[in-house]
Design a protein around this motif. Structure first.
Motif, mmCIF file in Angstrom:
data_model
loop_
_atom_site.group_PDB
_atom_site.id
_atom_site.type_symbol
_atom_site.label_atom_id
_atom_site.label_comp_id
_atom_site.label_asym_id
_atom_site.label_seq_id
_atom_site.Cartn_x
_atom_site.Cartn_y
_atom_site.Cartn_z
ATOM 1 N N MET A 103 67.537 87.133 42.158
ATOM 2 C CA MET A 103 67.868 87.207 40.763
ATOM 3 C C MET A 103 66.772 87.837 39.838
ATOM 4 S SD MET A 103 69.434 83.217 40.166
ATOM 5 C CE MET A 103 68.151 82.437 41.137
ATOM 6 N N LEU A 104 65.576 87.999 40.424
ATOM 7 C CA LEU A 104 64.579 88.520 39.522
ATOM 8 C C LEU A 104 64.684 89.940 39.855
ATOM 9 C CD1 LEU A 104 61.178 86.712 40.866
ATOM 10 C CD2 LEU A 104 62.267 86.584 38.658
ATOM 11 N N VAL A 105 65.091 90.590 40.716
ATOM 12 C CA VAL A 105 65.441 91.952 40.843
ATOM 13 C C VAL A 105 66.483 92.395 39.886
ATOM 14 C CG1 VAL A 105 66.100 94.023 42.356
ATOM 15 C CG2 VAL A 105 64.518 91.981 43.151
ATOM 16 N N VAL A 106 67.585 91.595 40.028
ATOM 17 C CA VAL A 106 68.688 91.943 39.297
ATOM 18 C C VAL A 106 68.554 91.800 37.480
ATOM 19 C CG1 VAL A 106 71.052 91.043 38.377
ATOM 20 C CG2 VAL A 106 70.456 91.323 40.807
ATOM 21 N N ALA A 107 67.553 90.795 37.285
ATOM 22 C CA ALA A 107 67.252 90.634 35.961
ATOM 23 C C ALA A 107 66.348 91.876 35.681
ATOM 24 C CB ALA A 107 66.435 89.396 35.963
ATOM 25 N N LEU A 108 65.356 92.314 36.393
ATOM 26 C CA LEU A 108 64.524 93.497 36.018
ATOM 27 C C LEU A 108 65.271 94.610 35.807
ATOM 28 C CD1 LEU A 108 61.373 92.837 38.593
ATOM 29 C CD2 LEU A 108 61.480 92.435 36.042
ATOM 30 N N VAL A 109 66.470 94.997 36.618
ATOM 31 C CA VAL A 109 67.175 96.059 36.500
ATOM 32 C C VAL A 109 68.283 95.951 35.376
ATOM 33 C CG1 VAL A 109 68.634 97.679 37.825
ATOM 34 C CG2 VAL A 109 66.749 96.743 38.985
ATOM 35 N N GLN A 110 68.776 94.844 35.314
ATOM 36 C CA GLN A 110 69.957 94.917 34.503
ATOM 37 C C GLN A 110 69.680 94.596 32.951
ATOM 38 O OE1 GLN A 110 73.404 95.245 35.229
ATOM 39 N NE2 GLN A 110 74.144 94.801 33.152
ATOM 40 N N PHE A 111 68.436 93.954 32.986
ATOM 41 C CA PHE A 111 68.259 93.531 31.327
ATOM 42 C C PHE A 111 66.813 94.047 30.929
ATOM 43 C CE2 PHE A 111 70.666 89.928 33.282
ATOM 44 C CZ PHE A 111 71.670 90.054 32.420
ATOM 45 N N ARG A 112 66.441 95.194 31.589
ATOM 46 C CA ARG A 112 65.248 95.965 31.340
ATOM 47 C C ARG A 112 65.697 96.703 29.874
ATOM 48 N NH1 ARG A 112 68.246 99.269 34.525
ATOM 49 N NH2 ARG A 112 68.000 101.773 33.882
ATOM 50 N N ARG A 113 64.384 96.885 29.319
ATOM 51 C CA ARG A 113 64.371 97.599 27.881
ATOM 52 C C ARG A 113 64.659 99.047 28.135
ATOM 53 N NH1 ARG A 113 62.395 96.553 22.725
ATOM 54 N NH2 ARG A 113 61.368 94.651 23.623
ATOM 55 N N ARG A 114 65.812 99.658 27.531
ATOM 56 C CA ARG A 114 66.265 101.085 27.649
ATOM 57 C C ARG A 114 65.347 101.765 26.670
ATOM 58 N NH1 ARG A 114 69.210 97.468 30.641
ATOM 59 N NH2 ARG A 114 70.939 98.607 31.996
#
Length: 283
Positions: A62-73
């Motif tokens: 979940m941490l990895v998905v959150a870091l990738v999916q919801f990172r600041r573009r």
């Protein structure tokens, strides 16, 4: 057509559960089992290990998905969406851990009871140990009021050994043979009853291969019953901080077959030499 998020979540959950169960049941991180109750303790550990692996993998994923999916573009300077709460999710992550913890508590209690932790110590009330008498400050201890503790299911049928813990050593006395030694020897496949006492502070008698750890408290009579089922030499470790040399408070337990054990007992049992009276003195 994109796969619904609910389906992906369900598939990920099933995969996570299967991986956790496989790891928990097939990867052994425990030392060799050398007592009858070790397999019972290992069964509980496998359950705990499976749950721990599932939590580790799930939270990490979940941490990895959150870091990738919801990172600041790049170029995104807006605030994130205002999420106030998710009541079903909050109920889920509160109810599921509560149920799991309750089930683990019941399972742990059952294992402790099967090992003898909830035994009736009434057959010990007739023999309060000396340290209880001394702790009473001159007032003899009433056998009926002595509260025993520990793990006991031998009901007086086991081979007795008296264990004294002190800073910083374990001393073993064999009452039937009346000798004392610094090394514990036990017969293979025979129930043993250790009667533990402490001469000073709180200690703990721990043999990892037996899956047993018992606190030894001054003035508290304690019994530890078990059956060793694997020959070998195993470390006895004090697992309770007892002073500056706590780390060096170790001894050894030797589990051997009945013949070698009997020979060891005979070699260490003191012999009484009968001498004939002097005829000149008896005349």
């Amino acid at each position: 057509m994109p796969i619904p998020a609910s389906v992906l979540t369900l598939a990920a959950g099933i995969l996570l559960a299967l991986i956790s169960l496989w790891v928990g049941q097939n990867i052994n991180v425990m030392p060799v089992a050398a007592a009858d109750d070790a397999s019972t303790v290992d069964a509980l550990f496998k359950v705990l290990f499976s749950i721990g692996v599932g939590l580790l993998l799930g939270i990490t994923a979940m941490l990895v998905v959150a870091l990738v999916q919801f990172r600041r573009r790049p170029g995104d300077h807006l605030d994130g969406p205002a999420v106030e709460g998710n009541l079903p999710l909050e109920i889920f992550w509160t109810a599921v851990p509560a149920i799991v913890i309750l089930m683990l508590g019941v399972y742990s209690y059952d294992i402790y009871a099967r090992m003898g932790g909830m035994a009736d110590f009434s057959h010990h009330t007739s023999m309060p140990p000396p340290e209880v008498e001394q702790a009473s400050l001159g007032n003899p201890a009433d056998p009926e009021t002595v509260i025993w503790g520990g793990i006991d299911r031998a009901e007086g049928m086991a081979f007795p050994v008296e264990v004294t813990a002190m800073q910083f050593a374990f001393i073993f006395h064999y009452p039937q043979q009346n000798f004392t030694t610094g090394e514990l020897h036990l017969p293979l496949g025979q129930p043993v009853e250790l009667r533990l006492k402490s001469n000073d502070v709180i200690h703990a008698f721990w043999v990892p291969e037996f899956r047993l750890k018992q606190d030894v408290i001054p003035g508290q009579p304690t019994v530890l019953s078990f059956t060793a089922n694997r020959q070998g030499d195993y470390d006895i470790i004090c697992a309770e901080l007892c002073g500056p040399y706590h780390g060096g408070m170790r001894s050894k337990v030797v589990v051997e077959d009945s013949r070698n054990f009997e020979e060891w007992l005979i070699r260490n049992t003191p012999t009484t030499v009968a001498t004939a009276p002097d005829s000149s003195q008896t005349a």
